[in-house]
Design a protein around this motif. Structure first.
Motif, PDB file in Angstrom:
ATOM      1  N   GLY A 144      23.746   4.437   4.922  1.00 29.21           N
ATOM      2  CA  GLY A 144      23.506   5.833   5.280  1.00 29.21           C
ATOM      3  C   GLY A 144      22.048   6.231   5.098  1.00 29.21           C
ATOM      4  O   GLY A 144      21.505   7.035   5.872  1.00 29.21           O
ATOM      5  N   ALA A 145      21.381   5.662   4.083  1.00 24.57           N
ATOM      6  CA  ALA A 145      19.989   6.026   3.776  1.00 24.57           C
ATOM      7  C   ALA A 145      19.022   5.608   4.879  1.00 24.57           C
ATOM      8  O   ALA A 145      17.918   6.160   4.993  1.00 24.57           O
ATOM      9  CB  ALA A 145      19.573   5.382   2.451  1.00 24.57           C
ATOM     10  N   VAL A 146      19.451   4.661   5.695  1.00 25.97           N
ATOM     11  CA  VAL A 146      18.576   4.132   6.754  1.00 25.97           C
ATOM     12  C   VAL A 146      18.262   5.211   7.798  1.00 25.97           C
ATOM     13  O   VAL A 146      17.229   5.168   8.461  1.00 25.97           O
ATOM     14  CB  VAL A 146      19.260   2.889   7.398  1.00 25.97           C
ATOM     15  N   GLN A 147      19.158   6.197   7.914  1.00 23.93           N
ATOM     16  CA  GLN A 147      18.943   7.264   8.899  1.00 23.93           C
ATOM     17  C   GLN A 147      18.002   8.357   8.372  1.00 23.93           C
ATOM     18  O   GLN A 147      17.684   9.299   9.099  1.00 23.93           O
ATOM     19  CB  GLN A 147      20.274   7.877   9.321  1.00 23.93           C
ATOM     20  N   ALA A 148      17.577   8.251   7.131  1.00 23.47           N
ATOM     21  CA  ALA A 148      16.651   9.252   6.577  1.00 23.47           C
ATOM     22  C   ALA A 148      15.231   8.904   7.038  1.00 23.47           C
ATOM     23  O   ALA A 148      14.861   7.723   7.096  1.00 23.47           O
ATOM     24  CB  ALA A 148      16.723   9.234   5.058  1.00 23.47           C
ATOM     25  N   GLY A 149      14.440   9.920   7.337  1.00 24.93           N
ATOM     26  CA  GLY A 149      13.082   9.695   7.845  1.00 24.93           C
ATOM     27  C   GLY A 149      12.221   8.878   6.899  1.00 24.93           C
ATOM     28  O   GLY A 149      11.453   8.009   7.327  1.00 24.93           O
ATOM     29  N   HIS A 150      12.370   9.131   5.590  1.00 26.09           N
ATOM     30  CA  HIS A 150      11.494   8.422   4.654  1.00 26.09           C
ATOM     31  C   HIS A 150      11.836   6.935   4.534  1.00 26.09           C
ATOM     32  O   HIS A 150      11.070   6.185   3.960  1.00 26.09           O
ATOM     33  CB  HIS A 150      11.436   9.116   3.293  1.00 26.09           C
ATOM     34  N   PHE A 151      12.966   6.518   5.089  1.00 21.50           N
ATOM     35  CA  PHE A 151      13.243   5.068   5.140  1.00 21.50           C
ATOM     36  C   PHE A 151      12.170   4.416   6.001  1.00 21.50           C
ATOM     37  O   PHE A 151      11.533   3.430   5.616  1.00 21.50           O
ATOM     38  CB  PHE A 151      14.643   4.800   5.718  1.00 21.50           C
ATOM     39  N   ASP A 191      18.446  -5.555  11.488  1.00 24.53           N
ATOM     40  CA  ASP A 191      17.876  -5.423  12.832  1.00 24.53           C
ATOM     41  C   ASP A 191      16.995  -4.178  12.953  1.00 24.53           C
ATOM     42  O   ASP A 191      16.061  -4.142  13.756  1.00 24.53           O
ATOM     43  CB  ASP A 191      18.990  -5.353  13.894  1.00 24.53           C
ATOM     44  N   VAL A 192      17.300  -3.153  12.161  1.00 21.69           N
ATOM     45  CA  VAL A 192      16.511  -1.908  12.236  1.00 21.69           C
ATOM     46  C   VAL A 192      15.040  -2.186  11.910  1.00 21.69           C
ATOM     47  O   VAL A 192      14.141  -1.605  12.498  1.00 21.69           O
ATOM     48  CB  VAL A 192      17.086  -0.843  11.256  1.00 21.69           C
ATOM     49  N   VAL A 193      14.802  -3.104  10.963  1.00 24.78           N
ATOM     50  CA  VAL A 193      13.420  -3.345  10.513  1.00 24.78           C
ATOM     51  C   VAL A 193      12.750  -4.499  11.266  1.00 24.78           C
ATOM     52  O   VAL A 193      11.594  -4.837  10.985  1.00 24.78           O
ATOM     53  CB  VAL A 193      13.345  -3.611   8.982  1.00 24.78           C
ATOM     54  N   ALA A 194      13.440  -5.085  12.236  1.00 22.41           N
ATOM     55  CA  ALA A 194      12.919  -6.268  12.932  1.00 22.41           C
ATOM     56  C   ALA A 194      11.490  -6.117  13.448  1.00 22.41           C
ATOM     57  O   ALA A 194      10.670  -7.027  13.260  1.00 22.41           O
ATOM     58  CB  ALA A 194      13.859  -6.664  14.068  1.00 22.41           C
ATOM     59  N   PRO A 195      11.124  -4.979  14.074  1.00 23.17           N
ATOM     60  CA  PRO A 195       9.767  -4.890  14.647  1.00 23.17           C
ATOM     61  C   PRO A 195       8.638  -4.995  13.624  1.00 23.17           C
ATOM     62  O   PRO A 195       7.498  -5.286  13.989  1.00 23.17           O
ATOM     63  CB  PRO A 195       9.748  -3.506  15.319  1.00 23.17           C
ATOM     64  N   TYR A 196       8.935  -4.763  12.368  1.00 21.99           N
ATOM     65  CA  TYR A 196       7.862  -4.795  11.361  1.00 21.99           C
ATOM     66  C   TYR A 196       7.426  -6.209  11.008  1.00 21.99           C
ATOM     67  O   TYR A 196       6.404  -6.404  10.372  1.00 21.99           O
ATOM     68  CB  TYR A 196       8.293  -4.034  10.094  1.00 21.99           C
ATOM     69  N   GLY A 197       8.236  -7.185  11.381  1.00 23.92           N
ATOM     70  CA  GLY A 197       7.804  -8.580  11.288  1.00 23.92           C
ATOM     71  C   GLY A 197       7.921  -9.252   9.936  1.00 23.92           C
ATOM     72  O   GLY A 197       7.451 -10.366   9.773  1.00 23.92           O
ATOM     73  N   PHE A 198       8.522  -8.607   8.948  1.00 25.96           N
ATOM     74  CA  PHE A 198       8.690  -9.318   7.667  1.00 25.96           C
ATOM     75  C   PHE A 198      10.065  -9.991   7.620  1.00 25.96           C
ATOM     76  O   PHE A 198      10.930  -9.717   8.450  1.00 25.96           O
ATOM     77  CB  PHE A 198       8.439  -8.400   6.465  1.00 25.96           C
ATOM     78  N   GLU A 199      10.240 -10.879   6.634  1.00 30.09           N
ATOM     79  CA  GLU A 199      11.494 -11.630   6.564  1.00 30.09           C
ATOM     80  C   GLU A 199      12.659 -10.750   6.135  1.00 30.09           C
ATOM     81  O   GLU A 199      12.532  -9.908   5.242  1.00 30.09           O
ATOM     82  CB  GLU A 199      11.356 -12.775   5.549  1.00 30.09           C
ATOM     83  N   ARG A 200      13.784 -10.980   6.768  1.00 28.83           N
ATOM     84  CA  ARG A 200      14.988 -10.176   6.515  1.00 28.83           C
ATOM     85  C   ARG A 200      16.193 -11.032   6.840  1.00 28.83           C
ATOM     86  O   ARG A 200      16.090 -11.955   7.652  1.00 28.83           O
ATOM     87  CB  ARG A 200      14.953  -8.934   7.416  1.00 28.83           C
ATOM     88  N   THR A 201      17.295 -10.728   6.185  1.00 32.70           N
ATOM     89  CA  THR A 201      18.518 -11.462   6.504  1.00 32.70           C
ATOM     90  C   THR A 201      19.740 -10.635   6.123  1.00 32.70           C
ATOM     91  O   THR A 201      19.638  -9.657   5.372  1.00 32.70           O
ATOM     92  CB  THR A 201      18.532 -12.845   5.803  1.00 32.70           C
ATOM     93  N   THR A 202      20.886 -11.034   6.654  1.00 34.39           N
ATOM     94  CA  THR A 202      22.150 -10.372   6.325  1.00 34.39           C
ATOM     95  C   THR A 202      23.104 -11.419   5.763  1.00 34.39           C
ATOM     96  O   THR A 202      23.253 -12.492   6.343  1.00 34.39           O
ATOM     97  CB  THR A 202      22.778  -9.742   7.590  1.00 34.39           C
ATOM     98  N   VAL A 203      23.709 -11.107   4.618  1.00 37.50           N
ATOM     99  CA  VAL A 203      24.691 -12.026   4.019  1.00 37.50           C
ATOM    100  C   VAL A 203      25.945 -11.234   3.648  1.00 37.50           C
ATOM    101  O   VAL A 203      25.918  -9.998   3.607  1.00 37.50           O
ATOM    102  CB  VAL A 203      24.152 -12.723   2.739  1.00 37.50           C
ATOM    103  N   SER A 204      27.021 -11.953   3.349  1.00 40.50           N
ATOM    104  CA  SER A 204      28.220 -11.290   2.857  1.00 40.50           C
ATOM    105  C   SER A 204      28.014 -10.962   1.380  1.00 40.50           C
ATOM    106  O   SER A 204      27.718 -11.850   0.579  1.00 40.50           O
ATOM    107  CB  SER A 204      29.431 -12.209   3.011  1.00 40.50           C
ATOM    108  N   GLY A 205      28.198  -9.701   1.027  1.00 42.65           N
ATOM    109  CA  GLY A 205      28.049  -9.283  -0.378  1.00 42.65           C
ATOM    110  C   GLY A 205      29.160  -9.816  -1.260  1.00 42.65           C
ATOM    111  O   GLY A 205      29.068  -9.768  -2.484  1.00 42.65           O
TER     112      GLY A 205
END
Ligand SMILES: Cc1ncc(C[n+]2csc(CCOP(=O)(O)OP(=O)(O)O)c2C)c(N)n1
Ligand SMILES: [Mg+2]
Length: 313
Positions: A144-151, A191-205
């Motif tokens: 939910g926090a991802v939709q906040a502008g300061h994210f 995927d939201v942060v993809a354009p910024y070019g740093f490393e990111r991944t998704t795993v099962s918590g």
């Protein structure tokens, strides 16, 4: 993952689970006050992330913070005393569930402001960067926090300045009672942060070794000055958004599916024998009862102290 690490993580997860289940009970009995958000079903992320950090690494959390604080080393006694409003609590009983702070162990705080922890964590990582220490900052936040502008503002500056900051998103598919597909067209936060070019991944918590490994890799890199990184963990909250939530939006099928993916059950099955696991669970339950006793034996704060805490001298 070797057995010793698995046992340590299982211990942390049981501490969190038993703590939160006890808090739910105390809340029903009106002995814990304020809004209470529990992380039952998502303990694996807190354990696998915070279990690799040093006391001088900083962790910033949000409104669902008990697990992060416990995993970062906050004592159970003073945590419980805080939730029960006692003078011996982490914040003298004046903060409660959403305002836990334990600076001694690098738990820099919970907050009720969704996403409000993101710019604070940015400042912490900027400090490490400018003072050339090898401290790493971790910030936990929800989908939910991802939709906040300061994210976006935080991600932009962290990427631009290459800060030693690790973003850990616990994506449980809901913001309060709204499912992710009702508030975003982007399913994965990584995927939201993809354009910024740093490393990111998704795993099962729920896959504790997977979270441990992915985070460990980012941590080693951040420690030696790289960053930022984003680790998205897909989780599920087995209780309501808050204690007392009617949960009318709940899908029984998903509930059953995630019950089978419980991180405690999965790690036990793959890494710890049943006898040892039962002993760990019992020890955790005993520690929680001791924490409740400690809190009950502690006085409530004197209301007179509040005046002196409102204004800075
Ligand atoms: C700035 C702000 N806006 C709205 C709220 C109300 N609110 C509390 S929790 C929440 C949803 C947060 O969802 P998420 O970040 O996914 O965390 P989760 O509760 O799923 O762990 C909202 C909108 C708030 N506390 N702060
Ligand atoms: Mg969420």
């Amino acid at each position: 993952m070797d057995t010793e690490v698995a046992v340590a993580l299982l211990r942390t997860m049981w501490r969190i689970r038993r703590f939160e289940e006890r808090v739910a009970q105390l809340k029903r009995n009106l002995q814990v006050h304020g809004l209470i958000h529990l992380s039952v079903g998502g303990e694996g992320v807190a354990a696998a992330v915070c279990g690799q950090l040093r006391d001088d690494d900083a962790v910033y959390s949000g409104h669902r913070a008990h697990g992060h604080a416990i995993a970062k080393g906050a004592p159970l006694n003073t945590m419980m005393a805080e939730l029960m409003g006692r003078e011996t609590g982490l914040c003298r009983g004046l903060g409660g569930s959403m305002h836990l702070v334990d600076a001694e162990h690098g738990f820099m705080g919970a907050t009720g402001v969704v996403g409000g922890n993101l710019p604070l964590a940015l400042g912490s990582a900027l400090t490490s960067h400018l003072t050339r220490t090898d401290q790493v900052t971790v910030v936990f936040f929800g989908d939910g926090a991802v939709q906040a502008g300061h994210f976006n503002e935080t991600i932009n500056l962290a990427a631009l300045w290459r800060l030693p900051l690790i973003f850990v998103c616990e994506n449980n598919g809901f913001a309060e009672f709204t499912s992710r597909d009702e508030h975003s067209t982007i399913e994965r936060v990584s995927d939201v942060v993809a354009p910024y070019g740093f490393e990111r991944t998704t795993v099962s918590g729920s896959d504790v070794p997977a979270v441990y490994e992915a985070f460990g890799e980012y941590l080693r890199a951040a420690r030696s000055g790289s960053g930022p990184f984003l680790l998205e963990c897909l989780t599920y909250r087995r209780r309501g958004h808050y204690e007392g939530d009617q949960q009318k939006y709940r899908d029984p099928e998903a509930e059953e599916e995630w019950r089978e993916r419980d991180p405690i059950a999965r790690l036990t099955e793959s890494h710890v024998d049943d006898e040892a696991a039962t002993a760990i669970e019992r020890e955790a339950a005993a520690e929680i009862e001791e924490a409740v006793r400690f809190a009950r034996d502690s006085p409530f704060p004197d209301p007179a102290i509040t005046a002196g805490l409102v204004y800075a001298a």
